[in-house]
Write a protein that holds these residues in place. Sequence first.
Motif, PDB file in Angstrom:
ATOM      1  N   ARG A 100     -32.853  30.734 -20.348  1.00  0.00           N
ATOM      2  CA  ARG A 100     -34.103  30.006 -20.100  1.00  0.00           C
ATOM      3  C   ARG A 100     -33.952  29.184 -18.819  1.00  0.00           C
ATOM      4  O   ARG A 100     -32.906  28.589 -18.585  1.00  0.00           O
ATOM      5  CB  ARG A 100     -34.422  29.082 -21.270  1.00  0.00           C
ATOM      6  CG  ARG A 100     -35.701  28.248 -21.058  1.00  0.00           C
ATOM      7  CD  ARG A 100     -35.988  27.368 -22.253  1.00  0.00           C
ATOM      8  NE  ARG A 100     -37.146  26.507 -21.996  1.00  0.00           N
ATOM      9  CZ  ARG A 100     -37.598  25.589 -22.857  1.00  0.00           C
ATOM     10  NH1 ARG A 100     -36.989  25.429 -24.034  1.00  0.00           N
ATOM     11  NH2 ARG A 100     -38.644  24.856 -22.551  1.00  0.00           N
ATOM     12  N   THR A 101     -35.004  29.186 -18.008  1.00  0.00           N
ATOM     13  CA  THR A 101     -34.999  28.418 -16.763  1.00  0.00           C
ATOM     14  C   THR A 101     -35.860  27.174 -16.917  1.00  0.00           C
ATOM     15  O   THR A 101     -36.995  27.259 -17.398  1.00  0.00           O
ATOM     16  CB  THR A 101     -35.527  29.262 -15.590  1.00  0.00           C
ATOM     17  OG1 THR A 101     -34.724  30.440 -15.450  1.00  0.00           O
ATOM     18  CG2 THR A 101     -35.464  28.458 -14.287  1.00  0.00           C
ATOM     19  N   TYR A 102     -35.311  26.024 -16.518  1.00  0.00           N
ATOM     20  CA  TYR A 102     -36.029  24.758 -16.576  1.00  0.00           C
ATOM     21  C   TYR A 102     -36.385  24.327 -15.150  1.00  0.00           C
ATOM     22  O   TYR A 102     -35.567  24.413 -14.247  1.00  0.00           O
ATOM     23  CB  TYR A 102     -35.161  23.676 -17.227  1.00  0.00           C
ATOM     24  CG  TYR A 102     -34.814  23.958 -18.672  1.00  0.00           C
ATOM     25  CD1 TYR A 102     -35.570  23.409 -19.710  1.00  0.00           C
ATOM     26  CD2 TYR A 102     -33.725  24.764 -19.000  1.00  0.00           C
ATOM     27  CE1 TYR A 102     -35.258  23.666 -21.036  1.00  0.00           C
ATOM     28  CE2 TYR A 102     -33.406  25.031 -20.328  1.00  0.00           C
ATOM     29  CZ  TYR A 102     -34.175  24.485 -21.332  1.00  0.00           C
ATOM     30  OH  TYR A 102     -33.865  24.742 -22.646  1.00  0.00           O
ATOM     31  N   HIS A 103     -37.610  23.863 -14.984  1.00  0.00           N
ATOM     32  CA  HIS A 103     -38.093  23.445 -13.676  1.00  0.00           C
ATOM     33  C   HIS A 103     -38.474  21.963 -13.706  1.00  0.00           C
ATOM     34  O   HIS A 103     -39.061  21.488 -14.687  1.00  0.00           O
ATOM     35  CB  HIS A 103     -39.310  24.265 -13.257  1.00  0.00           C
ATOM     36  CG  HIS A 103     -39.041  25.730 -13.101  1.00  0.00           C
ATOM     37  ND1 HIS A 103     -38.602  26.278 -11.926  1.00  0.00           N
ATOM     38  CD2 HIS A 103     -39.133  26.754 -13.995  1.00  0.00           C
ATOM     39  CE1 HIS A 103     -38.443  27.585 -12.077  1.00  0.00           C
ATOM     40  NE2 HIS A 103     -38.760  27.899 -13.323  1.00  0.00           N
ATOM     41  N   TYR A 104     -38.165  21.263 -12.612  1.00  0.00           N
ATOM     42  CA  TYR A 104     -38.515  19.849 -12.482  1.00  0.00           C
ATOM     43  C   TYR A 104     -39.033  19.567 -11.077  1.00  0.00           C
ATOM     44  O   TYR A 104     -38.562  20.148 -10.097  1.00  0.00           O
ATOM     45  CB  TYR A 104     -37.299  18.950 -12.735  1.00  0.00           C
ATOM     46  CG  TYR A 104     -36.875  18.882 -14.178  1.00  0.00           C
ATOM     47  CD1 TYR A 104     -37.352  17.875 -15.017  1.00  0.00           C
ATOM     48  CD2 TYR A 104     -36.005  19.830 -14.705  1.00  0.00           C
ATOM     49  CE1 TYR A 104     -36.960  17.813 -16.336  1.00  0.00           C
ATOM     50  CE2 TYR A 104     -35.613  19.771 -16.038  1.00  0.00           C
ATOM     51  CZ  TYR A 104     -36.097  18.765 -16.843  1.00  0.00           C
ATOM     52  OH  TYR A 104     -35.727  18.706 -18.159  1.00  0.00           O
ATOM     53  N   THR A 105     -39.977  18.662 -11.008  1.00  0.00           N
ATOM     54  CA  THR A 105     -40.433  18.128  -9.733  1.00  0.00           C
ATOM     55  C   THR A 105     -39.615  16.876  -9.438  1.00  0.00           C
ATOM     56  O   THR A 105     -39.572  15.964 -10.265  1.00  0.00           O
ATOM     57  CB  THR A 105     -41.923  17.775  -9.781  1.00  0.00           C
ATOM     58  OG1 THR A 105     -42.675  18.970 -10.007  1.00  0.00           O
ATOM     59  CG2 THR A 105     -42.375  17.128  -8.482  1.00  0.00           C
ATOM     60  N   ILE A 106     -38.967  16.839  -8.287  1.00  0.00           N
ATOM     61  CA  ILE A 106     -38.138  15.704  -7.886  1.00  0.00           C
ATOM     62  C   ILE A 106     -38.749  15.059  -6.647  1.00  0.00           C
ATOM     63  O   ILE A 106     -39.062  15.752  -5.676  1.00  0.00           O
ATOM     64  CB  ILE A 106     -36.698  16.142  -7.551  1.00  0.00           C
ATOM     65  CG1 ILE A 106     -36.099  16.991  -8.691  1.00  0.00           C
ATOM     66  CG2 ILE A 106     -35.836  14.927  -7.237  1.00  0.00           C
ATOM     67  CD1 ILE A 106     -35.943  16.263 -10.002  1.00  0.00           C
ATOM     68  N   VAL A 107     -38.922  13.756  -6.695  1.00  0.00           N
ATOM     69  CA  VAL A 107     -39.445  13.015  -5.554  1.00  0.00           C
ATOM     70  C   VAL A 107     -38.576  11.777  -5.370  1.00  0.00           C
ATOM     71  O   VAL A 107     -38.242  11.099  -6.345  1.00  0.00           O
ATOM     72  CB  VAL A 107     -40.917  12.605  -5.772  1.00  0.00           C
ATOM     73  CG1 VAL A 107     -41.398  11.696  -4.638  1.00  0.00           C
ATOM     74  CG2 VAL A 107     -41.804  13.840  -5.851  1.00  0.00           C
ATOM     75  N   SER A 108     -38.195  11.483  -4.123  1.00  0.00           N
ATOM     76  CA  SER A 108     -37.369  10.303  -3.883  1.00  0.00           C
ATOM     77  C   SER A 108     -37.760   9.647  -2.574  1.00  0.00           C
ATOM     78  O   SER A 108     -38.388  10.261  -1.705  1.00  0.00           O
ATOM     79  CB  SER A 108     -35.882  10.675  -3.844  1.00  0.00           C
ATOM     80  OG  SER A 108     -35.565  11.358  -2.643  1.00  0.00           O
TER      81      SER A 108
END
Length: 223
Positions: A100-108
């Motif tokens: 299973r592939t997990y996706h996240y939006t990352i902002v810094s």
Amino acid sequence: MNTTLLVIVVVVVVAAVMFFQYQAHKKKVEAFTALAGERGWRYTERDRGLARRFTGTPFGEGHGRDARHVLTGTHRGRPVLAFEYSYKETRGSGDDRRTRTYHYTIVSTGLPAPKPTLQLNREGLGRKLLGFVGVRDLQLESDEFNRTFHIRTENDRFAYDVLHPRMMEWMLADERALTTPFRFEQADLLTWQEGKIDVSDVDALLNYLCDVLDHVPTFVWKP
């Protein structure tokens, strides 16, 4: 349905899926390229090195870690970074093996000076904090704030300076704080949310991080 016809149907279906995936990816690249051009930012389609830049949630899990659709530039006078992070988890074996592939939006956004780790998220959610030695839970004087947020820090003094009464009051009143975690990690303040990155989400997340920093007293950044 004979075997030949079945094979043809499968090939057509697979080809159709691949075509639509390609079109969706192409459209996404065009949208991010256009946004970068409008802002004077830089867009990079893929940068696997970013998958190792941060250590805490949601990083450091699974395998096949990757970073795509990377935006870098400035926002409200601060250096910013946004990208889509993904990793895979494989479970089972043989015919029961599943990935299973997990996706996240990352902002810094960059900090004026490196600071100790401090993570805040809604109480009961996202408690895992990987890769940090000496990070512990913290309770503040506000019972309401403690009931609402979970605080983890490696430096109590820094946490108290950041989470002063006005900051706590603002966070309790701002709906974004209830759904948007953040973490001070070395020279960055970052946030994350589940799901693939979308152009429409970037500004909202960047503005929240900038608003958080606007509430941090200036003396915090002094040596």
